[in-house]
Design a protein around this motif. Structure first.
Motif, mmCIF file in Angstrom:
data_model
loop_
_atom_site.group_PDB
_atom_site.id
_atom_site.type_symbol
_atom_site.label_atom_id
_atom_site.label_comp_id
_atom_site.label_asym_id
_atom_site.label_seq_id
_atom_site.Cartn_x
_atom_site.Cartn_y
_atom_site.Cartn_z
ATOM 1 N N TYR A 104 11.085 -6.147 -0.902
ATOM 2 C CA TYR A 104 9.663 -5.524 -0.896
ATOM 3 C C TYR A 104 9.783 -4.352 0.032
ATOM 4 C CZ TYR A 104 4.719 -4.756 -0.296
ATOM 5 O OH TYR A 104 3.451 -4.367 -0.216
ATOM 6 N N ALA A 105 10.374 -4.590 1.571
ATOM 7 C CA ALA A 105 10.177 -3.615 2.533
ATOM 8 C C ALA A 105 10.717 -2.340 2.130
ATOM 9 C CB ALA A 105 11.255 -4.177 3.645
ATOM 10 N N PRO A 106 11.590 -1.724 1.424
ATOM 11 C CA PRO A 106 11.882 -0.665 0.995
ATOM 12 C C PRO A 106 10.851 0.142 0.427
ATOM 13 C CG PRO A 106 13.754 -1.795 0.696
ATOM 14 C CD PRO A 106 12.763 -2.701 0.700
ATOM 15 N N TYR A 107 10.124 -0.569 -0.174
ATOM 16 C CA TYR A 107 9.000 -0.347 -1.184
ATOM 17 C C TYR A 107 7.694 0.344 -0.181
ATOM 18 C CZ TYR A 107 10.752 -1.619 -5.409
ATOM 19 O OH TYR A 107 11.440 -1.673 -6.579
ATOM 20 N N VAL A 108 7.656 -0.468 0.960
ATOM 21 C CA VAL A 108 6.661 -0.108 2.041
ATOM 22 C C VAL A 108 7.207 1.066 2.873
ATOM 23 C CG1 VAL A 108 5.574 -0.865 4.080
ATOM 24 C CG2 VAL A 108 5.922 -2.604 2.261
ATOM 25 N N THR A 156 8.306 4.379 -0.147
ATOM 26 C CA THR A 156 7.784 5.004 -1.348
ATOM 27 C C THR A 156 6.217 4.682 -1.231
ATOM 28 O OG1 THR A 156 7.277 2.641 -2.465
ATOM 29 C CG2 THR A 156 9.662 3.527 -2.526
ATOM 30 N N ALA A 157 5.406 5.130 -2.229
ATOM 31 C CA ALA A 157 4.004 4.926 -2.296
ATOM 32 C C ALA A 157 3.501 4.234 -3.430
ATOM 33 C CB ALA A 157 3.381 6.481 -2.287
ATOM 34 N N ILE A 158 4.675 3.366 -3.561
ATOM 35 C CA ILE A 158 4.342 2.306 -4.767
ATOM 36 C C ILE A 158 3.346 1.401 -4.200
ATOM 37 C CG2 ILE A 158 5.257 0.465 -6.115
ATOM 38 C CD1 ILE A 158 7.840 2.329 -6.524
ATOM 39 N N THR A 159 3.604 0.874 -2.974
ATOM 40 C CA THR A 159 2.601 0.078 -2.269
ATOM 41 C C THR A 159 1.835 0.694 -1.416
ATOM 42 O OG1 THR A 159 2.040 -1.945 -1.061
ATOM 43 C CG2 THR A 159 4.410 -0.867 -0.771
ATOM 44 N N PHE A 160 0.588 0.600 -1.153
ATOM 45 C CA PHE A 160 -0.029 1.474 -0.286
ATOM 46 C C PHE A 160 -0.064 0.791 1.322
ATOM 47 C CE2 PHE A 160 -3.034 4.204 -3.093
ATOM 48 C CZ PHE A 160 -1.989 4.943 -3.348
ATOM 49 N N GLU A 161 0.697 -0.387 1.606
ATOM 50 C CA GLU A 161 1.031 -0.809 2.852
ATOM 51 C C GLU A 161 1.656 0.165 3.600
ATOM 52 O OE1 GLU A 161 1.373 -5.137 3.775
ATOM 53 O OE2 GLU A 161 2.239 -5.258 1.788
ATOM 54 N N TYR A 162 1.137 0.246 4.882
ATOM 55 C CA TYR A 162 1.981 1.219 6.165
ATOM 56 C C TYR A 162 3.169 0.389 6.518
ATOM 57 C CZ TYR A 162 -1.521 4.765 5.879
ATOM 58 O OH TYR A 162 -2.473 5.878 5.416
ATOM 59 N N ASP A 163 2.977 -0.965 7.026
ATOM 60 C CA ASP A 163 4.194 -1.689 7.712
ATOM 61 C C ASP A 163 4.394 -3.088 6.884
ATOM 62 O OD1 ASP A 163 3.099 -0.136 10.190
ATOM 63 O OD2 ASP A 163 1.178 -1.306 10.207
ATOM 64 N N VAL A 164 5.724 -3.089 7.085
ATOM 65 C CA VAL A 164 6.301 -4.214 6.378
ATOM 66 C C VAL A 164 5.576 -5.521 6.878
ATOM 67 C CG1 VAL A 164 8.497 -5.553 5.997
ATOM 68 C CG2 VAL A 164 8.455 -2.835 5.916
ATOM 69 N N PRO A 165 5.194 -6.473 6.297
ATOM 70 C CA PRO A 165 4.748 -7.755 6.758
ATOM 71 C C PRO A 165 5.960 -8.481 7.410
ATOM 72 C CG PRO A 165 4.717 -7.712 4.454
ATOM 73 C CD PRO A 165 4.960 -6.306 4.726
ATOM 74 N N PRO A 189 8.341 13.246 -3.713
ATOM 75 C CA PRO A 189 9.735 12.234 -2.821
ATOM 76 C C PRO A 189 9.586 10.983 -2.768
ATOM 77 C CG PRO A 189 8.723 13.397 -1.001
ATOM 78 C CD PRO A 189 7.799 13.964 -2.347
ATOM 79 N N HIS A 190 8.254 10.498 -3.068
ATOM 80 C CA HIS A 190 7.959 9.071 -2.528
ATOM 81 C C HIS A 190 7.414 8.271 -3.903
ATOM 82 C CE1 HIS A 190 8.655 9.813 1.700
ATOM 83 N NE2 HIS A 190 7.613 10.800 1.193
ATOM 84 N N LEU A 191 7.184 8.843 -4.997
ATOM 85 C CA LEU A 191 6.460 8.272 -6.186
ATOM 86 C C LEU A 191 6.678 9.103 -7.332
ATOM 87 C CD1 LEU A 191 4.437 5.801 -6.985
ATOM 88 C CD2 LEU A 191 2.759 7.482 -6.733
ATOM 89 N N THR A 192 7.162 8.371 -8.349
ATOM 90 C CA THR A 192 7.412 8.881 -10.045
ATOM 91 C C THR A 192 6.379 8.357 -10.727
ATOM 92 O OG1 THR A 192 8.766 7.134 -10.550
ATOM 93 C CG2 THR A 192 9.676 9.012 -9.304
ATOM 94 N N THR A 193 6.357 8.475 -11.883
ATOM 95 C CA THR A 193 5.499 7.842 -13.037
ATOM 96 C C THR A 193 6.104 6.847 -13.953
ATOM 97 O OG1 THR A 193 5.962 9.485 -14.602
ATOM 98 C CG2 THR A 193 4.017 9.715 -13.357
ATOM 99 N N ALA A 194 7.349 6.188 -13.342
ATOM 100 C CA ALA A 194 7.913 5.294 -13.912
ATOM 101 C C ALA A 194 7.083 4.077 -14.066
ATOM 102 C CB ALA A 194 9.169 5.008 -13.041
ATOM 103 N N SER A 195 6.364 3.550 -13.213
ATOM 104 C CA SER A 195 5.532 2.194 -13.380
ATOM 105 C C SER A 195 4.518 2.449 -14.271
ATOM 106 C CB SER A 195 4.862 2.106 -11.911
ATOM 107 O OG SER A 195 4.303 0.832 -12.022
#
Length: 191
Positions: free
Chosen positions: A23-27, A30-39, A132-138
């Motif tokens: 999960y951490a690299p998504y935080v 990327t903008a896939i998750t809108f979390e700013y900080d890795v939990p 650079p942080h998000l595509t439409t792949a999802s």
């Protein structure tokens, strides 16, 4: 599709470190998750524990290593929304595009339908042009899995110094009876 050696199993709190590594690299990247900080590992373990009180949380393993996970969460906390759930999936970034997400989603759908969940929803970040942080792949993945777009919210998320849209997609798992049976919490679901 190369997932013959992948096993799916229920998550445990002690999976937190391995799943957090996915999960951490998504935080951070990327903008896939809108979390700013890795939990923290402890916070992530608590998320797993709380999810499993009502919903499935699955880990995909290959050769004993976690390579992805999926979980359901409430669509909305109010009682009338009890037959709807939000679905999320995260894969080791080297494992994307190989059918693993579909494998996890199909298993989740099977479990959720047996619980009595009728609607599945996905909340998906949407780029406003090249990004650079998000595509439409999802979006494409969910369309392939039978989801339809039911809402598009504009500039509602801010990350990496730019605004992002949010798209809601939905899939119906079953018909909607006049008097639906109560949803069976995941831990009580017969295996």
């Amino acid at each position: 599709m190369e997932n013959a050696s992948v096993i799916l199993r229920p998550a445990r709190e002690d999976d937190a470190e391995a799943l957090l590594a996915i999960y951490a690299p998504y935080v951070t990247d990327t903008a896939i998750t809108f979390e700013y900080d890795v939990p923290s590992r402890e916070e992530f373990a608590e998320r797993i524990r709380l999810t499993l009180e009502r919903y499935p949380y699955l880990v995909a393993e290959e050769d004993g290593t976690a390579v992805g996970y999926a979980y359901a969460s409430p669509f909305h906390p109010r009682a009338a929304y009890g037959w709807a759930a939000e679905l999320s999936v995260y894969l080791d970034r080297s494992r994307r595009g190989r059918g693993l997400g579909g494998l996890l989603y199909r298993k989740m759908e099977d479990i959720l339908l047996r619980q009595g969940i009728l609607n599945l929803n996905a909340c998906i970040a949407f780029p406003r042009g090249e990004d650079p942080h998000l595509t439409t792949a999802s979006i494409s993945f969910h369309q392939k899995m039978g989801y339809q777009t039911v809402g598009h919210f504009h500039q509602c998320g801010y990350k990496f110094g730019r605004w992002y849209d949010m798209v809601w997609m939905e899939k119906m798992l079953g018909h909607h009876p006049d008097s639906p049976s109560p949803v069976i919490p995941y831990p009580l679901l017969p295996r």
